[in-house]
Design a protein around this motif. Structure first.
Motif, PDB file in Angstrom:
ATOM      1  N   VAL A  68       0.865  -1.180   0.000  1.00  0.00           N
ATOM      2  CA  VAL A  68       0.000   0.000   0.000  1.00  0.00           C
ATOM      3  C   VAL A  68       0.902   1.230   0.000  1.00  0.00           C
ATOM      4  CG1 VAL A  68      -0.144   0.111   2.531  1.00  0.00           C
ATOM      5  CG2 VAL A  68      -1.974   1.057   1.159  1.00  0.00           C
ATOM      6  N   LYS A  69       0.520   2.237  -0.805  1.00  0.00           N
ATOM      7  CA  LYS A  69       1.414   3.390  -0.940  1.00  0.00           C
ATOM      8  C   LYS A  69       1.081   4.443   0.103  1.00  0.00           C
ATOM      9  CE  LYS A  69       2.740   4.644  -5.354  1.00  0.00           C
ATOM     10  NZ  LYS A  69       2.488   4.927  -6.772  1.00  0.00           N
ATOM     11  N   HIS A  70       1.415   4.124   1.353  1.00  0.00           N
ATOM     12  CA  HIS A  70       1.104   5.075   2.412  1.00  0.00           C
ATOM     13  C   HIS A  70       2.334   5.547   3.159  1.00  0.00           C
ATOM     14  CE1 HIS A  70      -3.454   3.991   2.968  1.00  0.00           C
ATOM     15  NE2 HIS A  70      -3.155   4.455   1.786  1.00  0.00           N
ATOM     16  N   GLN A  71       3.486   5.394   2.528  1.00  0.00           N
ATOM     17  CA  GLN A  71       4.714   5.865   3.158  1.00  0.00           C
ATOM     18  C   GLN A  71       5.114   7.145   2.452  1.00  0.00           C
ATOM     19  OE1 GLN A  71       7.271   4.626   5.573  1.00  0.00           O
ATOM     20  NE2 GLN A  71       7.872   6.729   5.124  1.00  0.00           N
ATOM     21  N   LEU A  72       5.264   8.199   3.201  1.00  0.00           N
ATOM     22  CA  LEU A  72       5.664   9.470   2.606  1.00  0.00           C
ATOM     23  C   LEU A  72       7.121   9.402   2.209  1.00  0.00           C
ATOM     24  CD1 LEU A  72       4.476  12.307   2.108  1.00  0.00           C
ATOM     25  CD2 LEU A  72       5.616  13.031   4.190  1.00  0.00           C
ATOM     26  N   LEU A  73       7.374   9.879   1.015  1.00  0.00           N
ATOM     27  CA  LEU A  73       8.743   9.883   0.523  1.00  0.00           C
ATOM     28  C   LEU A  73       9.121  11.345   0.341  1.00  0.00           C
ATOM     29  CD1 LEU A  73      10.889   7.869  -0.630  1.00  0.00           C
ATOM     30  CD2 LEU A  73       9.950   8.383  -2.869  1.00  0.00           C
ATOM     31  N   HIS A  74      10.113  11.802   1.024  1.00  0.00           N
ATOM     32  CA  HIS A  74      10.408  13.222   0.890  1.00  0.00           C
ATOM     33  C   HIS A  74      11.892  13.505   0.808  1.00  0.00           C
ATOM     34  CE1 HIS A  74      11.586  13.466   5.135  1.00  0.00           C
ATOM     35  NE2 HIS A  74      10.559  12.676   5.379  1.00  0.00           N
ATOM     36  N   THR A  75      12.161  14.688   0.309  1.00  0.00           N
ATOM     37  CA  THR A  75      13.549  15.129   0.203  1.00  0.00           C
ATOM     38  C   THR A  75      14.136  15.253   1.591  1.00  0.00           C
ATOM     39  OG1 THR A  75      12.919  16.416  -1.707  1.00  0.00           O
ATOM     40  CG2 THR A  75      15.014  16.979  -0.679  1.00  0.00           C
ATOM     41  N   PHE A  76      15.377  14.874   1.702  1.00  0.00           N
ATOM     42  CA  PHE A  76      16.017  15.055   2.998  1.00  0.00           C
ATOM     43  C   PHE A  76      17.391  15.684   2.783  1.00  0.00           C
ATOM     44  CE2 PHE A  76      19.086  11.696   2.569  1.00  0.00           C
ATOM     45  CZ  PHE A  76      18.479  10.759   1.747  1.00  0.00           C
ATOM     46  N   LEU A  77      18.015  15.993   3.900  1.00  0.00           N
ATOM     47  CA  LEU A  77      19.277  16.713   3.826  1.00  0.00           C
ATOM     48  C   LEU A  77      20.372  15.946   4.530  1.00  0.00           C
ATOM     49  CD1 LEU A  77      17.635  19.919   5.153  1.00  0.00           C
ATOM     50  CD2 LEU A  77      18.286  19.585   2.785  1.00  0.00           C
ATOM     51  N   ILE A  78      21.583  16.193   4.074  1.00  0.00           N
ATOM     52  CA  ILE A  78      22.733  15.731   4.856  1.00  0.00           C
ATOM     53  C   ILE A  78      23.428  16.993   5.347  1.00  0.00           C
ATOM     54  CG2 ILE A  78      24.913  14.514   4.815  1.00  0.00           C
ATOM     55  CD1 ILE A  78      23.865  12.668   2.820  1.00  0.00           C
ATOM     56  N   LYS A  79      23.556  17.072   6.659  1.00  0.00           N
ATOM     57  CA  LYS A  79      24.172  18.258   7.230  1.00  0.00           C
ATOM     58  C   LYS A  79      25.516  17.891   7.838  1.00  0.00           C
ATOM     59  CE  LYS A  79      19.967  20.749   8.438  1.00  0.00           C
ATOM     60  NZ  LYS A  79      19.116  21.223   9.537  1.00  0.00           N
ATOM     61  N   GLU A  80      26.381  18.895   7.889  1.00  0.00           N
ATOM     62  CA  GLU A  80      27.660  18.689   8.549  1.00  0.00           C
ATOM     63  C   GLU A  80      27.765  19.697   9.682  1.00  0.00           C
ATOM     64  OE1 GLU A  80      31.081  19.534   6.200  1.00  0.00           O
ATOM     65  OE2 GLU A  80      32.303  18.074   7.287  1.00  0.00           O
TER      66      GLU A  80
END
Lengths: 289, 344, 397
Positions: free
Chosen positions: C367-379
């Motif tokens: 079931v397509k109920h997982q949100l897929l979103h942009t994320f960041l890599i921070k230092e």
């Protein structure tokens, strides 16, 4: 992995751990030895000591050598109120003290959550320096803690054996009624013992906050440590605390490094359980009737 | 002494015990408890519980009631141990064992629920039989510590034995006892039934020779031993029974929440059971029942003030241990005597 | 009190009562209330996350109310958030869910945090067709007997970000060979670690893992153990910020000089606070870039209402709540089936914090109920998290 460089590091780390364990357990064993009270709220006082140091040193920026003892003093002085209104009812009553002080622990802990909310903070260490001797690396802060632990042990020993009040405390520990008959003011002695015990707990709590973390819940692991050390060494025995602390610190360091965390836990728990079954008064404790 | 001794008497009218004798208060002072154990009160309460679902209560009330019943079973089973003079800080571990065994029995072995419940009783009981003879020799504070550590070890096994227990993620999708019992009202009656039967059993036990022997052990072990009471054997028997009953409570919880995990059977829960017994009253079966009501219902009223709840519990513990060792159950007597010291 | 003060007091009380009675008798339909449920760990160790979740939802609801309420089907609803504590415990979550669903009659629940709570509450909410927006890693949350029909995950899980991060790391550190992981053996850790380990192995790393009990604070023995394996990368994965901070601090204090990265968790401030200057150079997964103009309003709102650091869950749930309210508007209904259908179709909605909505999960959960979103890599540089890379994961094909 069993080469001398690693072993040395493990040993040094172990002693570093022992130092803080000893400091945490000293007050606990004192309260048991003298007043026969199992202080389930011991960790709570350590936690309060951590917050006191957080404000005095971390927030207001008092010099470390002033802030650390002052923080412990503040907590111990404030705790005297609890001595009067709570602890007094539990002296010489081991079982009631366990559960009743458990209640005190809960109350203090959740008041702390209300006051300071649950987030974890940290208190900056006295010094950020790292000591590097050849391959060996460890933070200088641990040296400070170890030094203070050694001093505290020595001071305790001298106090209870060579000063008037110290000897009065030992007398009260052995038999409070006879001591009273000899002129010892037991309630004053109890207050003194309580003050010293909480002072030590708060001091240890300050160190714990600097080394690890500070939140209203950090009292619990410290209480566990105190328990284990004191069971190993013997309830009420000062040399027992030193021995128990060293054993636990070195065992945790050694087992954890070479065999992982689960092994360390199992062996420690196992040893404690076996001890409780076969020799509950610990390695150096006094056998109870 | 228990409010249900009369309920049970009504059901087993053929019993030999003379009516007057069974209603005699226990040796411990607590005459004011009589109103709680009066036959009429007990019958009324039981009847009220039976009729509750018909008063149009919503599912939430039924759900809280079931939680109360299960907790009462667990607390009463701990009470058995407490009456022999030992406080176990690892009781939730035995509940956990029962829960896992029952869940696995119904899910992996496809056994019917009644059989699973029997296993849920036997497994922790067997473990108790193994460790009991060793740990029950220990006195007060040492017993507390050992049971605490034991509870931690069991929890660690739950967490690490991933193939069987699902590890920290537990077992999801534990079935209801049967499709019929998946509905709130039938399950309510199931839980109520278990509770009434178990409480009656325990009450009967306390009223018998065994019950008197237990009292004797608690008051003075050496004396009881000299009087010919097989102290260790009796303590182990009671311990085994108590842990088995805890297993049943755990099984009920598993099939009720439909999910079990190690955090549900950890020190926190053990502690709650101890607090229930201490605050409710350690010397009478009414104690854990009152304590359960107190502990389960109070949070529902104080929802939104969770920290205050805990502070309040803490303070109550202090007060009870300092002044009213007999807990809430003895309150009536104390108020009458004008605040004099409690039973012990 | 003096008798004059007393009579004034009585007068004031009387007026208040009259006002209350008047308000209660006010004509219905002026504004209806829509109750929104929250289940979160508001006491005990998980409080920081629970509070973060609750606050995020509360801010979103307040925002809607300030703009006049939620307009649906010709009516205007005032949003009321009702939050219950589950103490990170399954049985408590069930009771909280029972109360919210059966007594308060809510149709939407945000939370719980953590798999135990989530799994404890699902058997109550799913049969009742109550929409739930959960934060927990266990696959059973979406893959279950109800086919995850009314439950959504509004936060990237390990499955979504593990591989992209590892691929990025591989490109940034082509020489690295061995990865060491130290993780708690709790519900999250036991799911996250194998996933992350697989991602590393796929990218040519050798992996060593150590587990510890939640509550441990002394990691030096495990760190020594790890260093004896000569690792190049130290991966903190699902560690809580407190423990992550300690691991970083203690690793540096024991002489570890390699790369440290945390592929997991949200928020970087708490970690920096605990590790202090020793956090320099640490890489971390994060979800919001505070410097972005779209994020600033949220941060401002947060600090207006609450004190303390912004916990990583607050923006996530502010985002999630905003998406849900928008779905309700578009469906023009509070019927959960219609809202659910609308949610599934909202691929073009630009959510306040995380941007374009995208759902995934067909392959793993059915079931397509997982949100897929942009994320960041921070230092971490100079005590702050600086964005080093922004990654938009692609849905698994």
């Amino acid at each position: 992995m069993f080469n001398s460089a690693v072993l040395t590091q493990v040993a040094v780390d172990g002693i570093g751990l022992s130092a803080i364990y000893i400091l945490i357990a000293l007050g606990f064993t004192l309260l048991f030895g003298i007043m026969r009270v199992v202080n389930f709220a011991h960790g709570a006082f350590a936690m309060l000591g951590g917050y006191a140091l957080f404000y005095l040193y971390g927030d207001w920026g008092l010099p470390y050598l002033v802030a650390a003892p002052l923080a412990a003093l503040v907590v111990a002085a404030a705790a005297l109120v609890l001595e009067r209104f709570v602890y007094r009812f539990f002296y010489q009553k081991m079982f009631q003290s366990m559960i009743g002080l458990l209640g005190l622990d809960m109350a203090i802990m959740y008041l702390a959550v209300i006051a300071w909310n649950a987030e974890e903070r940290s208190v900056p260490p006295g010094t950020e320096a790292l000591v590097e001797v050849g391959d060996l690396v460890f933070p200088a802060q641990k040296l400070i803690i170890a030094a203070i632990a050694a001093v505290a042990l020595l001071a305790f020993y001298l106090f209870t054996h060579y000063t008037r009040y110290g000897r009065a405390m030992r007398a009260a520990a052995q038999d409070v009624e006879i001591a009273q008959a000899q002129g010892v003011n037991s309630s004053a002695i109890y207050q003194l013992a309580f003050f010293i015990a909480v002072f030590m707990a708060a001091l240890a709590g300050g160190f714990y906050a600097q080394t690890y973390a500070l939140s209203p819940f950090v009292g619990e692991p410290q209480l566990m440590i105190a328990f284990v050390v004191v069971i190993l060494g013997g309830m009420g025995s000062i040399p027992g605390v030193a021995l128990g602390g060293l054993l636990l610190g070195l065992a945790n360091s050694f087992l954890g490094t070479f065999y992982g965390s689960a092994a360390s836990t199992f062996v420690t728990f196992g040893a404690v359980i076996l001890l409780l079954i076969f020799r509950p008064w610990g390695l150096l404790g006094a056998k109870e009737a | 002494m228990s409010k249900l001794s009369t309920l049970q008497r009504g059901q087993l009218a053929a019993q030999a015990a003379p009516p007057g004798g069974a209603a005699r208060p226990a040796a411990v002072a607590g005459t004011a408890r009589r109103w709680l154990t009066h036959p009429a009160v007990a019958a009324v309460v039981a009847l009220a519980l039976v009729l509750l679902p018909f008063t149009g209560q919503d599912k939430f009330v039924l759900s809280v009631a079931v939680t109360t019943f299960i907790t009462a079973i667990a607390a009463a089973s701990l009470h058995l141990i407490v009456r022999t003079g030992h406080v176990s800080l690892g009781h939730a571990a035995f509940m956990g064992i029962g829960a896992y065994v029952s869940a696995l029995a119904t899910m992996r072995l496809n056994l019917p629920f009644p059989l699973a419940v029997c296993l849920a009783f036997l497994a922790p009981a067997a473990l108790a039989l193994l460790v009991g003879p060793v740990v029950l020799r220990l006195t007060g504070k040492y017993f507390v510590l050992v049971t605490f550590l034991f509870g931690e070890i069991v929890r660690t096994v739950f967490v690490n034995w991933t193939e069987v227990t699902g590890g920290s993620n537990g077992i999801f999708g534990v079935p209801a006892p049967s499709p019929y019992f998946a509905e709130p009202v039938p399950f309510y009656y199931l839980a109520l039934g278990f509770m009434l039967v178990i409480l009656a059993l325990i009450a009967r036990l306390f009223n018998s020779e065994i019950g008197r022997a237990i009292e004797a052990i608690r008051e003075s072990e050496p004396l009881a031993r000299c009087s010919g009471v097989p102290v260790l054997r009796l303590k182990v028997t009671i311990f085994v029974l108590a842990c088995g009953l805890a297993g049943i409570a755990g099984a009920l919880q598993g099939h009720f929440v439909r999910y079990i995990d190690p955090t549900s059977f950890a020190t926190d829960q053990s502690l709650t059971l101890v607090v229930i017994n201490v605050v409710g009253g350690m010397f009478t079966l009414v104690g854990p029942i009152l304590g359960t009501l107190f502990m389960v219902l109070l949070p529902e009223f104080l929802r939104g003030y969770v920290e205050l709840q805990h502070v309040f519990f803490g303070v109550v513990l202090i007060l009870v241990m300092a002044f009213f060792s007999g807990g809430i159950a003895d309150m009536g007597q104390l108020l009458r005597r004008g605040g004099a010291k409690g039973a012990k | 009190m003096s008798s004059r003060a007393l009579s004034k007091f009585k007068l004031a009380t009387g007026m208040l009562c009259a006002a209350a009675a008047f308000a209660a008798a006010a004509p219905a339909g002026a504004q209806e209330t829509l109750k929104i449920g929250v289940i979160a760990s508001l006491s005990g160790g998980g409080t920081a996350w629970g509070q973060g979740l609750q606050r995020g939802v509360q801010i979103a609801a307040d925002h809607v109310n300030e703009e006049g309420g939620l307009k649906i089907g010709g009516k205007t609803y005032k949003l009321e958030v009702i939050a219950f504590d589950d103490q990170y415990n399954a049985a408590q979550a069930k009771t909280a869910a029972d109360r919210l669903v059966n007594r308060e009659q809510v149709k939407v629940i945000f939370g719980p945090v953590g798999s135990p709570g989530a799994l404890g509450s699902l058997p109550v909410t799913q049969p009742a067709k109550v929409l739930q927006f959960v934060d927990g890693y266990a696959p059973s949350i979406l893959k279950n007997e109800w086919k995850g029909a009314y439950v959504f995950r509004v936060n990237n899980s390990n499955l979504e970000f593990s591989e992209p991060i590892v691929e990025w790391l591989r490109k940034a550190n082509p020489q690295a060979k061995k990865v060491g992981m130290i993780a708690p053996n709790d519900a999250t850790g036991q799911v996250a670690v194998p996933l992350l380990a697989d991602a590393y192995k796929k990218n040519g790393f050798e992996v060593h893992t150590e587990y510890y009990e939640r509550g441990t604070k002394e990691f030096t023995p495990l760190l020594l153990r790890m260093m004896a394996q000569k690792i190049d990368v130290f991966e903190l994965n699902s560690n809580a910020p407190g423990e992550a901070g300690l691991l970083i601090k203690q690793a540096r204090q024991v002489g570890y000089k390699g790369v440290i990265i945390q592929s997991g968790g949200a928020g970087i401030d708490e970690l920096i606070q605990i590790a202090g200057p020793l956090a320099k150079g640490v890489l971390k997964y994060d979800v919001i870039d505070e410097s972005l103009p779209r994020v600033k309003p949220f941060i401002t709102l947060y600090h207006q209402k609450y004190t303390g650091l912004v916990n990583g869950l607050a923006p996530m749930y502010y985002n999630a709540a905003s998406i849900v309210f928008e779905a309700m508007r578009r469906a023009d209904s509070i019927d959960t089936t219609r809202v659910r259908d609308q949610l599934e179709r909202m691929d073009d909605y630009d959510s306040p914090i995380l941007g374009k909505v995208a759902w995934t999960g067909e392959k793993e959960y059915g079931v397509k109920h997982q949100l897929l979103h942009t994320f960041l890599i921070k230092e971490v540089q100079d005590g702050k998290g600086v964005v080093k890379a922004s990654i938009t994961p692609q849905p698994q094909q």
